[in-house]
Design an enzyme around this catalytic site. Structure first.
Site, short mmCIF file in Angstrom:
data_model
loop_
_atom_site.label_atom_id
_atom_site.label_comp_id
_atom_site.label_asym_id
_atom_site.label_seq_id
_atom_site.Cartn_x
_atom_site.Cartn_y
_atom_site.Cartn_z
CG PHE A 136 28.93 33.13 -28.86
CD1 PHE A 136 29.92 34.04 -29.00
CD2 PHE A 136 27.94 32.81 -29.75
CE1 PHE A 136 30.14 34.71 -30.10
CE2 PHE A 136 28.25 33.39 -31.08
CZ PHE A 136 29.29 34.18 -31.27
CG ASP A 221 21.14 32.43 -27.84
OD1 ASP A 221 21.04 31.50 -28.65
OD2 ASP A 221 22.29 33.30 -27.83
CE LYS A 250 25.77 28.43 -34.42
NZ LYS A 250 25.85 29.16 -33.20
C1 LIG Z 1 25.94 30.69 -32.93
C2 LIG Z 1 25.34 31.39 -32.03
C3 LIG Z 1 24.78 32.48 -31.95
C4 LIG Z 1 25.04 33.37 -33.21
O1 LIG Z 1 24.69 32.90 -34.50
P1 LIG Z 1 24.93 33.48 -35.73
O2 LIG Z 1 24.13 33.00 -36.78
O3 LIG Z 1 26.37 33.18 -35.99
O4 LIG Z 1 24.58 34.88 -35.91
C5 LIG Z 1 24.17 33.10 -30.97
N1 LIG Z 1 23.94 32.53 -30.13
C6 LIG Z 1 24.32 31.16 -29.77
C7 LIG Z 1 23.92 30.25 -28.63
C8 LIG Z 1 25.16 30.57 -30.79
O5 LIG Z 1 25.66 29.26 -30.77
#
Ligand SMILES: *Cc1c(COP(=O)(O)O)cnc(C)c1O
Length: 403
Positions: A136, A221, A250
């Site tokens: 994700f 990520d 986050k």
């Molecule tokens: C939550 C998340 C995102 C997206 O972040 P947003 O602030 O909602 O755009 C991207 N990568 C990972 C691994 C995430 O957990």
């Protein structure tokens, strides 16, 4: 005017299905709703509230900055952004920082950067991006297409091209896709949304080697896994593998929206003036709060505390499972913990989340088979213990109902 849950359905786009609970106040790892009912928070705003709710250090940083300067635009730099960038550079592999406002935006910048680097150094042919199934990376069309769940990216017209997906923890599946046309490999060094899946050391080292062989950049990520979540400042530090580009968001802002992309000078130099940007990126308010959050988390005490709390979470879940036999596995690292439901409870993580909320406990799902815990990194032991009592009560009720 009554601000009720039903108003949501009247005035909001129906892309979310929020709980009937409307919290109005938070402190530490506790929340209170409109009716004054108290909840223990094991969700942490999905791994965002790394220091709980209304942490005094963050409240201070925000109010102090709010009385000084809110916003300039990137025609000028500002002190909080400079201080935060310096901090990130001093404490990670990175030499250069780009600020955004969310995880998706940090990833969007990373994806555009790796494409631009490949174009400049090797030509237009080298544009393939490889990511992983169940990964994700956010919800912009580029990031959601890189994400490994086609259901999220289908139905929005033509997708960004030349993106492929390998199987996580399966080097052969990556090898089969990879060539000198691969410009980058993108992965979460602990899959969050996909079900709390840790990479094996063999896999993560193998990915790094394949990237080096094919002159492809490695992007981690760390939007969910970063800023102390795994008990390391960043998850890569616990894996012995360093990426070329890292994204963080986050927990970085502790609840204030901010994202960042970190990389080396050699790679960063390709994003020359005019190639990318953001109105709010590097906003003084966001950076002031993030600097305070980062400094508070980045101490031996807090990071060691995450590991101690991980043990408390896992022990409590194992104990509950010994009694009720609902989980097939307790997994994850640090305070990103997953409890995978066993075959008997397959597909029912939402029921567990709702049952927990009824008992005054907020937990998360990671898909329909995994219950996810992403609490404050400084959640008091007492709150963990009490939260687990509530969780057990919720499970006892579910089990009773099924019998
Ligand atoms: C939550 C998340 C995102 C997206 O972040 P947003 O602030 O909602 O755009 C991207 N990568 C990972 C691994 C995430 O957990």
């Amino acid at each position: 005017m009554q601000l009720t849950r039903s108003l949501f359905d009247d005035v909001m786009v129906p892309n979310y299905a929020p709980s009937p609970i409307i919290p109005v106040k938070g402190l530490g790892s506790r929340l209170w709703d409109q009716q004054g009912k108290e909840y223990i928070d094991f969700a942490g705003g999905i791994a965002v509230n790394c220091l709980g709710h209304c942490h005094p250090v963050l409240v201070n940083a925000l109010t102090e900055q709010a009385n000084k300067l809110w916003h300039l635009s990137n025609t000028m730099t500002n002190e909080p952004a400079l201080a935060l960038a310096k901090r990130l550079v001093d404490h990670t592999f990175a030499e250069k920082v780009y600020f955004a406002n969310s995880g998706a935006e940090a990833n969007e910048a990373a994806l555009k950067l790796v494409r631009r680097v490949a174009l400049n150094k090797f030509g237009a042919e080298k544009s393939q991006i490889i990511a992983f199934k169940m990964g994700f990376h956010g919800r912009t069309l580029f990031t959601v297409t890189v994400g490994g769940q086609p259901a999220y990216s289908d139905g929005f017209g033509p997708k960004p091209a030349d993106i492929d997906h390998a199987e996580y923890n399966n080097l052969d599946s990556l090898k089969a896709l990879m060539s000198d046309k691969t410009c980058a490999v993108v992965l979460e060094p602990l899959q969050g949304e996909g079900g709390i899946i840790s990479p094996t050391v063999e896999f993560i080292k193998g990915v790094r080697e394949l990237c080096d062989q094919h002159n492809a950049l490695l992007v981690f990520d760390e939007v969910q896994s970063g800023v102390g979540r795994t008990g390391e400042l960043y998850a890569y530090m616990g894996l012995g593998v360093t990426p070329d580009v890292l994204t963080t968001a986050k927990a970085l802002g502790g609840g204030f929206p901010i994202g960042a992309m970190l990389t080396t000078t050699e790679i960063a130099k390709h994003l020359v003036v005019g190639t990318h940007g953001s109105t709010y990126g590097g906003n003084p308010l966001a950076c002031a709060v993030a600097l305070a959050a980062f400094d508070t988390v980045n101490t031996a005490e807090v990071l060691e505390g995450v590991k101690a709390r991980e043990a408390l979470f896992k022990e409590a879940l194992v104990k509950i499972n010994a009694k009720y036999d609902v989980f097939s596995e307790i997994r994850g690292k640090g305070l990103l913990v997953g409890a995978a439901l066993n075959a008997k409870w397959a597909g029912k993580s939402r029921d567990f989340m709702l049952a927990a909320a009824a008992e005054g406990l907020l937990v998360l799902m990671a898909g329909y088979n995994v219950i996810r815990f992403a609490p404050s990194l400084v959640i008091p032991e007492q709150d963990i213990a009490e939260g687990m009592v509530r969780f057990e009560a919720a499970i006892a009720k579910l089990v009773e109902q099924q019998a």
